[in-house]
Design a protein around this motif. Structure first.
Motif, PDB file in Angstrom:
ATOM      1  N   THR A  48      91.894  14.908 105.603  1.00 49.41           N
ATOM      2  CA  THR A  48      93.027  15.057 104.682  1.00 49.41           C
ATOM      3  C   THR A  48      92.759  14.353 103.367  1.00 49.41           C
ATOM      4  N   VAL A  49      92.181  13.165 103.431  1.00 51.39           N
ATOM      5  CA  VAL A  49      91.988  12.444 102.185  1.00 51.39           C
ATOM      6  C   VAL A  49      90.858  13.063 101.374  1.00 51.39           C
ATOM      7  N   ALA A  50      89.803  13.495 102.083  1.00 52.99           N
ATOM      8  CA  ALA A  50      88.712  14.141 101.352  1.00 52.99           C
ATOM      9  C   ALA A  50      89.209  15.396 100.645  1.00 52.99           C
ATOM     10  N   ARG A  51      90.192  16.065 101.270  1.00 53.82           N
ATOM     11  CA  ARG A  51      90.725  17.273 100.651  1.00 53.82           C
ATOM     12  C   ARG A  51      91.377  16.944  99.312  1.00 53.82           C
ATOM     13  N   SER A  75      86.345   9.031 103.901  1.00 50.23           N
ATOM     14  CA  SER A  75      86.731  10.038 102.918  1.00 50.23           C
ATOM     15  C   SER A  75      86.626   9.493 101.501  1.00 50.23           C
ATOM     16  N   VAL A  76      86.910   8.195 101.330  1.00 50.20           N
ATOM     17  CA  VAL A  76      86.797   7.608 100.000  1.00 50.20           C
ATOM     18  C   VAL A  76      85.348   7.633  99.547  1.00 50.20           C
ATOM     19  N   ALA A 136      88.421  -0.260 102.774  1.00 46.30           N
ATOM     20  CA  ALA A 136      88.868   1.033 102.250  1.00 46.30           C
ATOM     21  C   ALA A 136      89.680   0.837 100.971  1.00 46.30           C
ATOM     22  N   THR A 137      90.565  -0.152 100.940  1.00 41.43           N
ATOM     23  CA  THR A 137      91.383  -0.383  99.746  1.00 41.43           C
ATOM     24  C   THR A 137      90.514  -0.804  98.570  1.00 41.43           C
ATOM     25  N   ARG A 138      89.531  -1.648  98.839  1.00 40.07           N
ATOM     26  CA  ARG A 138      88.667  -2.101  97.745  1.00 40.07           C
ATOM     27  C   ARG A 138      87.861  -0.957  97.156  1.00 40.07           C
TER      28      ARG A 138
END
Lengths: 378, 377
Positions: free
Chosen positions: B203-206, B283-284, B368-370
């Protein structure tokens, strides 16, 4: 050149460029299967050894100590600790610190020397049935062995010949005489990786074109749908063949998988197998609107296909209704061809049924997929 | 003042979560699949994976053709552990059956067997297809025991004294030795790992692929809020899956829940957060759905199956893989589930596993946030 050939070549060139442009995808379809083969080849192992064991010795005599020492000298059970009583032993099992507790009751030596049914008790953690049955067998067999040794020693002391069994079994193991797990598992893994890579990438690649709208652009060109599909499949067919070659080389080199039988047979079977896996991938792409759906659909096919193929666990251990389902699974036939040809030097004469089944699957899948594809493109 | 700031922050997180729920609802097919998949897999795996083989296919080559030799075959196959698939063939044909795979063992009784039995010390040969080492080992052990027993009967009544020594084995936790009991907890962890990592990664990669991520960055929503908001709905789906899997496990396979429910829920939440965070990180980093799935497969799906103790015991792994397995959160979750479900453990026993899960979850969220921030610049 025939215009259809020109069209076909154009699609193949486009497809190769598109795939090769993203280096990460290229790396993934060639390197990832190899890494997975390494990982799986080393991880998959059914030997049960070094089961942590605690000992409760309430007898504390020479016999009980000697018994425990000899029992734990084997490969199966490893001494983890000595604990004071059954309660502590059960607790160690509950905490998962040990999986077997060996308990010598008081008077073990006295009963043993009088020949009055001395008892060794064992508690086994049954959560893992394979492991617990091997551990329980090790305990039981050692008791039988010990009893036999005592009987023989006694008979010898009294000058009699020890009793022997009237029928003796002489076993001989063919094909994989060291009973190595990896030799058997690696061909199965190769089939599984091929399935994952080709089905999922094919399904996602096509849905990606639909998502980004480039599929529509292709459809307004004079390309025929059949040619478009053939052109799309070809590069993946080649990648799949290369993957099999790589997997078998690594299997032979790292895991000592023999390459005994006919490699031509393997190549032909691989080709039919790839037609089925790519066909399934195409079929999934035609029923999904997004890459995500294509992926989930691919996974929904891949997981049961792997499970019901004999790659992970033997088909003969399945209940009948599941065993019947495996006949509908191309992976099953491909794994049988790989194992038969590589390990047992089986030829086409032995494996023609499997090869035929693969061919039927391959062409059927392609036919169904291309019909669906033409319908959705029209 | 501070409370309004917190309120606003909560509001933005909920707005993100709401947007994600809309995404999920619009693509309802994926949600159905995500919920149906674990249940279908659980049933298939639970019935399908078993390593206890019986009905081993046996080809019999009886060159003696006496009452005694036929009686031996009858005795060996009486328990259905071996099933005769071929009888009265030549040794060559029998080996052919091994090669074809229609038989996995051959019992070879040579001429003169009956005479040898009467004299004591007869031999029969067993050829075993060793390709599948695990099945072959079991076949050997079973045949050894069966022939030994049959031999005693054929050889006439032998005076057998009561054994002076006896081992009494008691099996705890899973006395019927059912594979499903062992596999269901591991399977639950495995399926959750697949669904959590893959669905988030996709979903995030999308959003990256379609460019809507940039639009999100243009709003006043902070990156931590994006991360938490995006993960919340999937956490809900994941917990629903846990419940579903445990219910089916209890209902179809009689897998009990003996231990502490607190440890179970805490472990499930921590594990899910860790896996969702990992999916987000993938995904990031990849920003491409095809690459994201492959990376997720390699870093979470396969290790969760192979290095978690789900099927293959961790102590059997070679040392480098054993070390890697300590980094796999599924390992700790499988241990937690088995502890709670089969052994009846509570927090006092399972806390190290939970700490490990919490560490992994925190690490994934922070990293992930960084990574999110760096992409903003």
């Amino acid at each position: 050149m025939h215009p259809l050939v020109v069209q076909y070549r154009a699609v193949v060139v486009k497809e190769v460029r598109q795939t090769a442009r993203d280096r990460r995808v290229m790396a993934l379809i060639t390197l990832a299967p190899l890494m997975q083969l390494f990982l799986l080849g080393f991880a998959v192992n059914f030997d049960v050894r070094h089961v942590p064991t605690v000992v409760v010795d309430r007898d504390k005599t020479a016999e009980s100590r000697d018994y425990a020492r000899s029992q734990l000298a084997g490969d199966t059970l490893d001494l983890k600790a000595e604990v004071s009583d059954e309660l502590a032993a059960e607790e160690a099992l509950e905490r998962g610190e040990a999986s077997v507790a060996l308990i010598f009751p008081r008077d073990f030596q006295k009963d043993l020397l009088r020949g009055e049914g001395a008892q060794v008790q064992a508690l086994v953690d049954g959560s893992d049935p394979t492991r617990s049955s091997v551990a329980a067998n090790a305990v039981a067999q050692y008791a039988v062995l010990r009893a036999m040794q005592m009987a023989q020693a006694q008979a010898q002391a009294q000058g009699e010949t020890p009793p022997r069994s009237p029928v003796e079994l002489v076993p001989r193991v063919l094909y994989n005489s060291e009973l190595s797990t990896s030799v058997y598992v690696v061909p199965g893994i190769a089939a599984m990786l091929l399935l994952i890579v080709t089905t999922v990438i094919m399904a996602m690649g096509l849905s990606r074109e639909r998502e980004t709208g480039t599929l529509e652009q292709l459809q307004v060109t004079p390309l025929r749908p059949g040619i478009l599909m053939a052109g799309k499949v070809t590069p993946f067919l080649l990648i799949g063949l290369v993957d099999v070659g790589l997997a078998l080389s690594v299997g032979a080199w790292v895991f000592k998988v023999p390459l005994r039988g006919s490699l031509t047979l393997v190549a032909v079977a691989t080709l039919f197998y790839l037609l089925s896996t790519l066909g399934v991938g195409l079929l999934i792409a035609t029923v999904s609107r997004t890459q995500q759906q294509a992926f989930v659909g691919g996974f929904l096919f891949v997981l049961p296909a792997v499970l019901l193929s004999g790659v992970m666990s033997p088909i003969r251990a399945m209940p009948d209704w599941l065993a019947w389902l495996t006949y509908l699974n191309p992976v099953r036939y491909y794994v049988e061809v790989l194992r038969g040809a590589l390990l047992k030097e089986a030829g086409l004469g032995d494996l023609w049924r499997q090869v035929l089944a693969l061919a039927i699957f391959g062409f059927m899948m392609m036919a169904v997929a291309s019909r669906r594809f033409q319908k959705t493109s029209a | 003042m501070a409370s309004t700031r917190v309120n606003r922050r909560m509001g933005r997180i909920l707005a993100m979560a709401g947007k994600e729920v809309l995404h999920i609802r619009r693509d309802i097919r994926t949600l159905y699949l995500a919920l149906a998949m674990p249940v279908v897999m659980l049933v298939l795996f639970g019935f399908g994976i078993s390593f206890d083989v019986d009905h081993l296919e046996l080809a019999v080559v009886d060159q003696d053709r006496t009452d005694l030799s036929r009686e031996l075959v009858r005795q060996v196959t009486a328990s259905q552990e071996f099933v005769v698939v071929q009888d009265g063939t030549s040794p060559d044909e029998a080996v052919g059956a091994l090669r074809k795979g229609t038989a996995m063992s051959v019992l070879l009784i040579k001429k003169g067997f009956a005479g040898d039995v009467k004299r004591g010390g007869a031999q029969v040969q067993l050829l075993v297809d060793g390709a599948d080492g695990n099945s072959a080992t079991q076949a050997l052990a079973k045949a050894q025991a069966l022939v030994e027993m049959a031999g005693r009967k054929l050889g006439g009544p032998v005076r057998v004294a009561a054994p002076p020594l006896e081992a009494r084995v008691r099996t705890l936790f899973n006395p019927d030795a059912r594979s499903a009991m062992f596999l269901v907890p591991g399977l639950a962890a495995y399926l959750l790992a697949i669904v959590a990592v893959l669905i988030t990664a996709l979903t995030v990669a999308r959003e990256w692929e379609r460019g809507s991520m940039e639009q999100l960055f243009a709003t006043p929503v902070g990156r931590l809020e994006i991360v938490v908001g995006k993960l919340l709905p999937y956490l809900g789906i994941g917990l629903l899956q846990v419940l579903l899997v445990l219910t089916v496990g209890a209902w179809v396979f009689d897998v009990p829940v003996r231990g502490s429910l607190v440890a179970l829920s805490l472990g499930s939440v921590l594990f899910l957060v860790g896996m969702l965070g990992q999916g987000l990180l993938i995904s990031v980093v990849t920003r491409n759905q095809v690459v994201a799935t492959q990376v997720a497969t390699m870093t979470s799906v396969l290790p969760s199956m192979l290095l978690s103790g789900f099927i293959f015991p961790i102590e059997n792994l070679p040392t480098p893989l054993k070390l890697i397995s300590t980094l796999i959160p599924a390992r700790y979750y499988v241990a937690t589930l088995r502890g709670v479900l089969l052994r009846g453990n509570g927090l006092d026993v399972l806390w190290p596993q939970l700490v490990a899960l919490a560490l992994f979850a925190a690490l994934m969220l922070v990293v992930a946030t960084r990574r999110f921030q760096r992409r903003l610049d």
